[in-house]
Design an enzyme around this catalytic site. Structure first.
Site, short mmCIF file in Angstrom:
data_model
loop_
_atom_site.label_atom_id
_atom_site.label_comp_id
_atom_site.label_asym_id
_atom_site.label_seq_id
_atom_site.Cartn_x
_atom_site.Cartn_y
_atom_site.Cartn_z
N HIS A 1 0.85 -1.20 0.00
CA HIS A 1 0.00 0.00 0.00
C HIS A 1 0.88 1.25 0.00
CE1 HIS A 1 -2.86 3.07 1.34
NE2 HIS A 1 -2.07 3.31 2.37
N ASP B 1 6.73 21.35 -26.61
CA ASP B 1 6.64 20.01 -26.03
C ASP B 1 7.68 19.94 -24.92
OD1 ASP B 1 6.53 17.17 -25.54
OD2 ASP B 1 5.70 16.92 -27.55
N TRP C 1 7.12 -0.03 3.86
CA TRP C 1 7.66 0.63 2.67
C TRP C 1 9.05 1.19 2.95
CZ3 TRP C 1 9.05 5.64 1.05
CH2 TRP C 1 8.88 6.65 2.00
N SER D 1 12.73 5.68 -13.87
CA SER D 1 11.63 6.44 -14.46
C SER D 1 11.57 7.86 -13.88
CB SER D 1 10.32 5.70 -14.21
OG SER D 1 9.23 6.55 -14.43
N SER D 2 11.67 7.95 -12.55
CA SER D 2 11.58 9.27 -11.90
C SER D 2 12.73 10.15 -12.31
CB SER D 2 11.62 9.12 -10.38
OG SER D 2 10.44 8.59 -9.93
N HIS E 1 13.58 11.72 3.44
CA HIS E 1 12.98 13.00 3.81
C HIS E 1 12.79 13.93 2.64
CE1 HIS E 1 10.84 15.25 6.63
NE2 HIS E 1 11.31 16.31 6.00
N GLU F 1 12.26 13.01 -0.23
CA GLU F 1 11.14 12.35 -0.93
C GLU F 1 9.79 12.89 -0.44
OE1 GLU F 1 10.72 10.25 -3.35
OE2 GLU F 1 8.61 9.75 -3.03
N TYR G 1 9.20 15.82 0.55
CA TYR G 1 8.97 17.14 -0.06
C TYR G 1 8.73 17.02 -1.55
CZ TYR G 1 9.88 18.87 4.47
OH TYR G 1 9.76 19.10 5.81
N SER H 1 -1.02 27.34 -5.20
CA SER H 1 -0.66 28.73 -5.53
C SER H 1 -1.22 29.16 -6.87
CB SER H 1 0.86 28.89 -5.54
OG SER H 1 1.40 28.50 -4.30
N HIS I 1 15.39 12.96 11.96
CA HIS I 1 14.23 13.11 12.86
C HIS I 1 13.29 11.91 12.74
CE1 HIS I 1 11.97 15.64 9.63
NE2 HIS I 1 11.57 14.40 9.55
N HIS I 2 13.53 11.05 11.76
CA HIS I 2 12.77 9.80 11.69
C HIS I 2 13.39 8.75 12.60
CE1 HIS I 2 10.46 11.07 8.09
NE2 HIS I 2 11.54 11.77 7.85
N THR J 1 7.39 26.88 5.70
CA THR J 1 6.07 26.29 5.45
C THR J 1 4.98 27.24 5.92
OG1 THR J 1 7.15 24.20 5.95
CG2 THR J 1 4.78 24.14 5.65
N LYS K 1 4.31 30.04 3.50
CA LYS K 1 3.43 29.66 2.39
C LYS K 1 1.96 29.77 2.80
CE LYS K 1 6.33 26.82 -0.39
NZ LYS K 1 5.95 27.48 -1.62
N ARG L 1 1.83 1.55 15.26
CA ARG L 1 1.43 1.37 13.88
C ARG L 1 1.87 -0.01 13.41
NH1 ARG L 1 5.90 4.88 10.51
NH2 ARG L 1 4.81 4.04 8.71
#
Lengths: 381, 527, 184
Positions: B78, B107, B143, B171-172, B255, B257, B259, B270, B304-305, B330, B333, B452
């Site tokens: 998931h 293009d 994950w 791909s990315s 991390h 990722e 963002y 925006s 921080h993870h 943040t 914004k 979790r």
């Protein structure tokens, strides 16, 4: 706006108050815990929570005010401003000040949490799939602590008990009023030892040790769980800690030392003894339910592709020596652990006999403590 | 500029092959964008179906429907599908469709590579999903695939998992290179950096993040592969490695990722807020700087993870302070969006509704993120449902809501028809209510102490979990309305004008609706 | 097109460098750990004997822990549980290892010190953990570690816990290299 937010917060509460049935009610906030540190942590949590609420109320308040007032339907004309250095500096600076105000108490608490010096009692906590092991460094006391909830309750075949999934066969016992230091490590994957009431959550890393400490003021039973995903039964390795006052704790230590010494003496006697098939089978079934069932399943069928079946296993049916060996010494590189160090001779003999005769294996033979002992000593058949 | 585009419209010969060949061999940014978006929607439903399995099992205490092993596979796949299959391709699809138009380019810069970067994706996810049907099951280590659970203790699908992640990464990276080269080289004359729409800016910065960190993900999965199959011991203490090193490398990728999945959302919001407030975006320049500083800070906060892994105090403090600092840009914004609305003349079509919900709910996710940064409190929050609530607020009501908002916002441009506003509003309100029923109570469950990634739980959590599951099912069902709206809109309806929205500004609103197959063969003139 | 190609190759180079950087993080992490004591690992090269002098005014308690990992059948324990030392004093401490099985087994001990930062100040002149250890079936041996505590140890540390986890590495053991060592 504040009302709206309050409503959002209290909506679930109200709904649950209405639906609160016989089951235990859940606290809606972090526990204050039972130690000085855990109360500090709770205070930090509440402070930052209220700061967020106030900021949220202001920002969302302005936003909703604008949504209500500045809508085209009211016939307003849009303004044309789109910049203001002054206000932009202001709303960069204010959050920084708030954050600094928040960082100071957080830093103080953190430093206090990390100070593990001058401990009175040290316990080595070892996680493994899927149980905890406790070893008191000052005493000859060590034991495994396993989930005590019967599998039938998990499978919904029996009514669930009050402490469903939060009960163990042998809890950790610590003295009140003393600084207790925990050393964490692991035998396989990463686990995490978490007791919310102490505000301790520390990873148990294989090959490395971590430290944490607590000082519990009041006797009581405190429950926690493994917090790091550690494989299949991650949800089934709870922690139970009993805090006793120092005198009771001392008595308990003596009692445990005696129990463990007696068990060792009994082991020697066992070697000369032949246990009956019936006795082996009944003990074996109990051991199997506690230690083996998670992987090999109640049917002995295992889980295809992950955990091999015992039922009809060629190793069990044709090679008695290899069967004893794999249970005593494990199989390196797999989840099969060396149970020789975890179980007593009697339990080993019983569970081997059980797996040789249950699940239609019906080899008809028994394995005695002496047979297991011989393998442990490297003098197997 | 309108003179040029209308002249183009008169051509009306779009040179596109018909049938399957058009889609297989297309190098047209609009076709590729559409394929990315449809693929993302498909993955959103597959990943969502897995979430339904999770919520079904958690509906009541006890094990009812699946084995714990399969439950873990569901949480793992998931997560992987939603991150790499739904959110990221959806943003790439939007980038493909809109960036060339927004900057006045004909293009993407590298159209053939564009085709490749899309067409390898379905294979990656086919491999990942099929691995679930292997004898030992699919990946079951979360994950985040922490070693040694993903190395020594994982099942044989790990090789397939690694292969799939490699393909997704390639791909990315190709997609990101394409975005950067397009924006760098192909802006129409007069489209200076500080005139670019914010969606282009945020994607430009995101693409740099992708190029910086996707290779690191490739490294860490390769290490997992060699540790498991080729006897290296990067993460195995017995061979001199360190399992915590895995987490450092993973979160060095992980991390930024996070963002990657939210910066384009900032760009979308925006774009939408000024349109429906009929007022220019407040603080354009500070928006650009805030995005850039978030991107830079994202490289300094990974640990921080990992507060519970046992870092020394000084390292913990550094990561705590750096993380708290992210709240500042943040916040800027959010303040800018609110200031944009202030004294505007707002209307509340579906894109605006989703954008407004984004601001409120993403901010709630930001608040819980700030709480999580406070290390001593994090010891209590870490790996509980509080974290699950936090990142679902950021990713579902944040990233996913912004994608849905973008879809409603640009659908008339893509299809040439207006979507059904009443159905869209129904979709919005159903989603808004159910998503909060789903994720808000998770805060309480986490604070009360539910870890979790567990398939079964203590009895005290039962009522809340039943409630959350109902919210989950409702949210899942609500998304079917979205499919209905999109299909209906693609098949016809009220004709859309070129500008579509009264307050809309920008190049994409100056070409006809639907956007012609080829746009800006001659560059527009930017005023 | 030319402009595209130049930019694409630069970006590809960045991606490639970042892939390499991922690998470079491994030695970087090790250096970082050795400098800061991040993961509590002690250096696996012998420390110099050279000491400035003994600081008799301080007493440091060293706790010794030993844990055979779950697949390791050896019996493995420290001779004593703890010892009090002065910073700068060189001490020898023995660990007992016994192989009770009927097979030849090679072991590798992995040290870990807590608190992590104290690892920087626990210097080992000689340690059984520097090399793999072999034990034939039924044999036992004493495995020494010779160490001293750096007098520069910050004042907040008064207890250092030294843990060894012992792993069975027979599977990856290569006899040739060992023979070479014996020949030395």
């Amino acid at each position: 706006m504040t009302n709206a937010r309050c409503l959002v917060w209290s909506l679930p509460t109200l709904l649950f108050a209405a639906s609160a049935t016989a089951s235990t009610s859940m606290p809606l906030n972090m526990t204050k815990g039972v130690t000085e540190i855990s109360q500090q942590v709770y205070q930090l949590h509440m402070t930052i929570f209220w700061i967020c609420c106030v900021i949220g109320a202001v920002v969302f308040g302005i936003m909703f005010w604008s949504i209500i007032r500045h809508r085209k339907a009211r016939g307003v004309q849009p303004a044309s401003f789109h910049e203001s250095t002054k206000i932009e500096i202001l709303w960069t600076a204010i959050p920084i000040v708030i954050l600094i105000g928040m960082a100071i108490p957080a830093t103080k608490t953190l430093i206090a949490m990390e100070d593990t010096t001058a401990a009175d009692v040290t316990v080595l906590v070892t996680g493994s799939q899927w149980k905890w092991h406790y070893k008191y460094l000052e005493h000859d006391v060590e034991y495994f602590s396993l989930l005590a909830t019967p599998r039938e309750q998990i499978a919904n075949k029996l009514a669930k008990g009050e402490n469903y999934l939060l009960e163990v066969d042998r809890p950790l016992v610590i003295p009140t009023g003393k600084k207790v230091r925990f050393l964490m490590t692991s035998d396989d994957v990463i686990h995490s030892w978490w007791v919310p009431a102490f505000a301790i959550k520390k990873d148990a890393n294989p090959g490395f040790i971590n430290e944490a400490w607590t000082r519990v003021d009041h006797p009581g039973i405190y429950r926690g769980q493994c917090a790091e995903l550690c494989g299949k039964d991650h949800g089934f390795m709870p922690i139970v800690v009993i805090a006793k006052d120092p005198a009771d704790y001392q008595a308990w230590i003596v009692q445990e030392e005696t129990r463990i010494a007696a068990a060792k003496a009994a082991e020697r006697e066992l070697l000369a003894m032949n246990m009956s098939m019936q006795e082996l089978m009944s003990t074996g079934e109990r051991v199997y339910q506690g230690w083996c069932v998670a992987c090999h399943q109640a049917t002995g069928g295992g889980l295809p592709g992950i955990f091999p079946a015992i039922k009809g296993s060629q190793l069990v049916l044709t090679d008695r020596a290899a069967h004893i060996d794999i249970i005593v010494n494990g199989k390196p590189g797999t989840a099969m652990q060396a149970f020789g160090r975890q179980l007593s001779l009697k339990e080993l003999a019983a569970v081997i006999t059980y797996t040789r005769n249950a699940f239609d294996n019906n080899t008809g033979d028994t394995v005695q403590a002496a047979d297991v002992f011989a393998v442990q000593q490297g003098k197997g058949e | 500029m309108s003179a040029i585009t209308s002249e183009h419209d008169d051509h009306a010969h779009d040179h596109k092959p018909s049938g399957i060949k058009r889609w297989l061999f297309t190098t047209n940014h609009k076709d590729i964008g559409s394929m990315y978006l449809i693929f993302a929607l498909l993955m959103f439903f597959i990943g969502g179906a897995m979430a339904m399995v999770i919520r079904l099992e958690l509906f009541q205490p006890g094990m009812q429907f699946v084995e714990p092993q399969f439950f873990n596979q569901m949480t793992t796949v998931h997560g992987l599908i939603m991150v790499f299959g739904a959110v990221m391709p959806a943003f790439t699809g939007l980038a493909n469709w809109m960036i060339p138009i927004m900057i006045g380019a004909p293009d993407m810069a590298l159209p053939r590579m564009n085709n490749w970067s899309f067409w390898i994706l379905p294979f990656a996810f086919l491999i990942l999903i099929l691995s679930l049907f292997m004898p030992g099951g699919g990946p079951d280590f979360g994950w985040t695939f922490y070693a040694p659970l993903s190395t020594t203790y994982s099942n044989d699908s790990t090789a397939l998992f690694v292969f799939a992640v490699h393909i997704m990464g390639i791909s990315s990276i190709m997609g990101a290179i394409n975005v950067i080269v397009t924006i760098w080289n192909m802006r129409a004359p007069g489209m200076t950096w500080m005139k670019m729409p914010l969606f282009v800016w945020t994607w430009f910065i995101t693409a740099f993040l992708l190029i910086m960190v996707m290779p690191v993900l490739a490294t860490v999965v390769t290490m997992v592969l060699t540790d498991k199959y080729f006897g290296t011991s990067f993460f195995d203490a017995a061979g001199g490695g360190d399992p915590v090193l895995f987490q450092h490398i993973f979160w060095f990728f992980g991390h930024p990722e996070v963002y990657i999945m939210i910066l384009p959302a900032f760009g979308i919001v925006s774009a939408i807020i000024p349109t429906f407030a009929r007022k220019r975006l407040f603080g354009y320049a500070s928006m650009v700087y805030a995005t850039a500083s978030i991107a830079i800070l994202s490289f300094l906060v990974w640990a921080h993870h990992m507060f519970t892994t046992g870092m020394p105090v000084f390292a913990t403090l550094f990561f705590m302070y750096a993380t708290m600092l992210i709240a500042v840009p943040t916040g800027v914004k959010v303040f800018n969006w609110v200031a944009t609305m202030w004294r505007g003349a707002m209307t509340f079509e579906v894109p605006m509704m989703f954008a407004l919900a984004f601001i409120v709910l993403f901010t709630i996710g930001g608040f819980s993120g700030l709480m999580l940064a406070i290390t001593p409190a994090d010891f209590q929050y870490h790996d509980t449902y509080f974290v699950v609530a936090h990142f679902h607020y950021v990713l579902v009501t944040g990233a996913v809501f912004s994608i849905i908002a973008a879809a409603y916002y640009w659908l008339p441009k893509w299809t040439g028809y207006m979507y059904d506003e009443r159905l869209g509003q129904l979709h919005f309100w159903c989603s808004l209510i159910s998503v909060n029923l789903l994720f808000f109570p998770m805060h309480f469950v986490g604070l009360a102490g539910m870890p979790r990634r567990i398939p079964d739980y203590a009895l005290q959590f039962a009522d809340f979990n039943a409630f959350i599951s109902v919210g989950g099912f409702l949210f899942g069902l609500s998304q079917l309305i979205f499919v209905w709206v999109v299909v209906k809109c693609a098949r016809g309806g009220e004709k859309a004008t070129a500008q579509v929205w009264e307050g809309a500004e920008g190049l994409e609103w100056e070409i006809p609706s639907p956007a012609p197959y080829h746009t800006f063969d001659t560059p527009p003139v930017i005023k | 097109m030319q402009a595209h190609r130049a930019l694409v190759s630069k970006l590809l180079l960045v991606a490639l460098l970042m892939f390499g950087f991922g690998y470079a993080l491994v030695p970087l992490y090790e250096v970082f750990c050795e400098v800061t004591g991040l993961n509590g690992k002690t250096s696996n090269t012998p420390a110099a004997m050279l000491v400035d002098g003994v600081d008799t005014s301080r007493e440091i308690t060293i706790e010794f822990l030993a844990r055979p990992n779950k697949d390791m059948p050896w019996i493995f324990k420290p001779e004593i549980r703890r010892m009090t030392v002065h910073p700068g004093e060189v001490h020898v401490m023995n660990y007992l290892a016994e192989n009770p099985t009927s097979q030849f087994i090679v072991g590798q001990a992995v040290p870990s010190v807590s608190p992590g930062q104290a690892a920087l100040y626990l210097h080992k002149i000689e340690c059984f953990c520097f090399t793999q250890q072999q034990l034939a079936a039924g044999k036992n041996m004493l495995m020494p570690v010779q160490f001293y505590v750096d007098p520069a140890l910050p004042a907040q540390f008064n207890t250092i816990t030294l843990n060894y986890t012992l792993y069975d590495v027979t599977a990856s053991w290569q006899p040739e290299t060992q023979i070479e060592k014996i020949g030395e």
